[in-house]
Design an enzyme around this catalytic site. Structure first.
Site, mmCIF file in Angstrom:
data_model
loop_
_atom_site.group_PDB
_atom_site.id
_atom_site.type_symbol
_atom_site.label_atom_id
_atom_site.label_comp_id
_atom_site.label_asym_id
_atom_site.label_seq_id
_atom_site.Cartn_x
_atom_site.Cartn_y
_atom_site.Cartn_z
ATOM 1 N N ALA A 1 0.719 -1.200 -0.054
ATOM 2 C CA ALA A 1 0.012 0.108 0.019
ATOM 3 C C ALA A 1 0.786 1.285 -0.060
ATOM 4 C CB ALA A 1 -1.042 -0.224 1.129
ATOM 5 N N GLN B 1 4.146 -13.276 -2.051
ATOM 6 C CA GLN B 1 4.897 -12.369 -1.497
ATOM 7 C C GLN B 1 5.845 -12.692 -0.222
ATOM 8 O OE1 GLN B 1 1.784 -12.156 -2.400
ATOM 9 N NE2 GLN B 1 1.127 -10.198 -3.220
ATOM 10 N N ASP C 1 -4.188 -2.763 3.762
ATOM 11 C CA ASP C 1 -4.318 -1.786 2.739
ATOM 12 C C ASP C 1 -5.234 -0.772 2.951
ATOM 13 O OD1 ASP C 1 -3.122 -4.523 1.647
ATOM 14 O OD2 ASP C 1 -2.756 -3.080 -0.168
HETATM 15 O O1 MRU Z 1 -1.050 -7.031 -3.485
HETATM 16 P P1 MRU Z 1 -0.003 -6.583 -2.472
HETATM 17 O O2 MRU Z 1 1.321 -7.439 -2.847
HETATM 18 O O3 MRU Z 1 0.357 -5.083 -2.995
HETATM 19 O O4 MRU Z 1 -0.449 -6.808 -1.003
HETATM 20 C C1 MRU Z 1 0.349 -6.071 0.074
HETATM 21 C C2 MRU Z 1 -0.435 -6.419 1.325
HETATM 22 O O5 MRU Z 1 -1.410 -7.066 1.429
HETATM 23 C C3 MRU Z 1 0.289 -5.620 2.454
HETATM 24 O O6 MRU Z 1 0.187 -6.398 3.519
HETATM 25 C C4 MRU Z 1 -0.171 -4.251 2.780
HETATM 26 O O7 MRU Z 1 -0.163 -3.562 1.239
HETATM 27 C C5 MRU Z 1 0.479 -3.585 3.498
HETATM 28 S S1 MRU Z 1 2.158 -2.893 3.050
HETATM 29 C C6 MRU Z 1 2.962 -2.302 4.231
#
Ligand code: MRU
Length: 356
Positions: A53, A199, A240
């Protein structure tokens, strides 16, 4: 934070080019990619060369700088802003950042517009670094408390990547972990693999390895049994979009971890900078949940036996798949929100005490 001993940020601006670490190639290849146009930026967000995010927000801010360089015209800028906001729907940081930029840039017709845009985009990044550092300082106290009671390695479970790769530096969920490690507190991280894009395995485990922090990758469904066995002392995840009532929208699978943590009396914390709070949406059902291409489930990428990066199909050709990217954890399952201003209860009262 470090990669092969060298300090990096996830994004920077150099000679009219936005430099990013291409996260679709990690952990197998470390590639710094140039984004030269607003189209490049929108594409990088969509295909997740940048993700997480806070990082999406920062990238969008630099995207508007590139838009001005390309065509210094207010209607082009407005269109670019709209296209950026719709490039990924769930993380509120994207809209927050674009709105913040547009508040500074709308109606500015002087030559100064580029300077104003770059300065604001840089500010967004600097602020995020400071906020993430403070999240670390505030979250460290919680880890320290567990360590002081346990007098042994603190086992922390995290989901997806809310590490420095998802922000500009430090990360949100990982920042307290980095701070604990720097203080000499023994920590070990259970990194949920985080299907379908992995991830947790490809980014969280990778960045922890680079910082010398012990970690173990687990399949997404393993957290429950580890919790039942007493092998998880706490969970920390990112978010997010956090609603004003404390409900937390994060990578799909977070909710199930929170349920398991609740059943096992394990503290479940969510770390976030205030840029991730959505003060407007009242009901989590209104959050736009991103649905991505099912090919992310049915196909997988990795190194073959010759070390060549390959994508292969793992599902039956005729099978259907659904790829919902986020879920919502109700506030009642969240032990606390770790923010740049302190730790609060996941509730309207808790958030308002810190932020209003
Ligand atoms: O789909 P992504 O990899 O963008 O999702 C990321 C996440 O779900 C993270 O936990 C979230 O963005 C927090 S980042 C500090």
């Amino acid at each position: 934070m470090k990669i092969e001993g060298k300090e990096y940020r996830t994004i920077w601006f150099e000679k009219n080019v936005v430099k990013i670490i291409d996260q679709t190639k990690l952990p197998h290849k470390f590639i710094i990619k140039d984004l030269k146009t607003i189209k490049d930026v929108i594409n990088a967000i969509k295909i997740m060369e940048v993700r997480g995010a806070p990082l999406i927000g920062a990238t969008a801010a630099y995207g508007l700088v590139l838009a001005i360089i390309e065509n210094n015209d207010q209607s082009f800028l407005k269109k670019s802003a709209d296209n950026l906001i719709s490039s990924r729907p769930t993380a509120i940081n994207l809209k927050w950042s674009v709105d913040r930029m547009m508040n500074k840039l709308s109606g500015v017709n002087s030559d100064k517009i580029l300077e104003i845009a770059l300065s604001e985009a840089n500010k967004i990044c600097e602020e995020d670094i400071k906020f993430c550092e403070n999240i670390g300082i505030n979250g460290l106290k919680i880890i320290e408390e567990i360590y002081n009671k346990k007098k042994d390695t603190v086992n922390i479970l995290t989901h997806c990547n809310a590490g420095w790769l998802a922000t500009i530096n430090w990360g949100t969920a990982t920042s307290p972990i980095y701070h604990a490690h720097k203080k000499g507190i023994p920590v070990h991280v259970w990194a949920d693999e985080t299907r379908p894009r992995n991830q947790g395995a490809n980014l969280t485990s990778y960045e922890l390895n680079e910082e010398g922090i012990k970690n173990t990758i687990i399949a997404d469904n393993t957290g429950g049994i580890l919790m039942q066995r007493g092998e998880v002392d706490m969970c920390i995840v990112g978010t997010d979009r956090t609603l004003a009532n404390g409900d937390v929208c994060n990578k799909v699978g977070t909710y199930l971890k929170a349920l398991a943590a609740n059943d096992n009396n394990i503290p479940f914390y969510v770390a976030l900078p205030s840029s991730t709070i959505d003060w407007n949406i009242k009901d989590h059902k209104e959050i736009p949940i991103e649905e991505r291409n099912p090919e992310e489930l049915s196909h997988i990428e990795g190194l073959d036996e010759k070390g060549i990066l390959k994508k292969i199909q793992i599902y039956p050709q005729k099978s259907k798949a659904v790829n919902l990217a986020f879920d919502v954890t109700p506030a009642k399952y969240v032990t606390g929100l770790i923010t740049e201003k302190g730790v609060c209860e996941a509730s309207k009262e808790g958030l308002e005490k810190l932020f209003k």
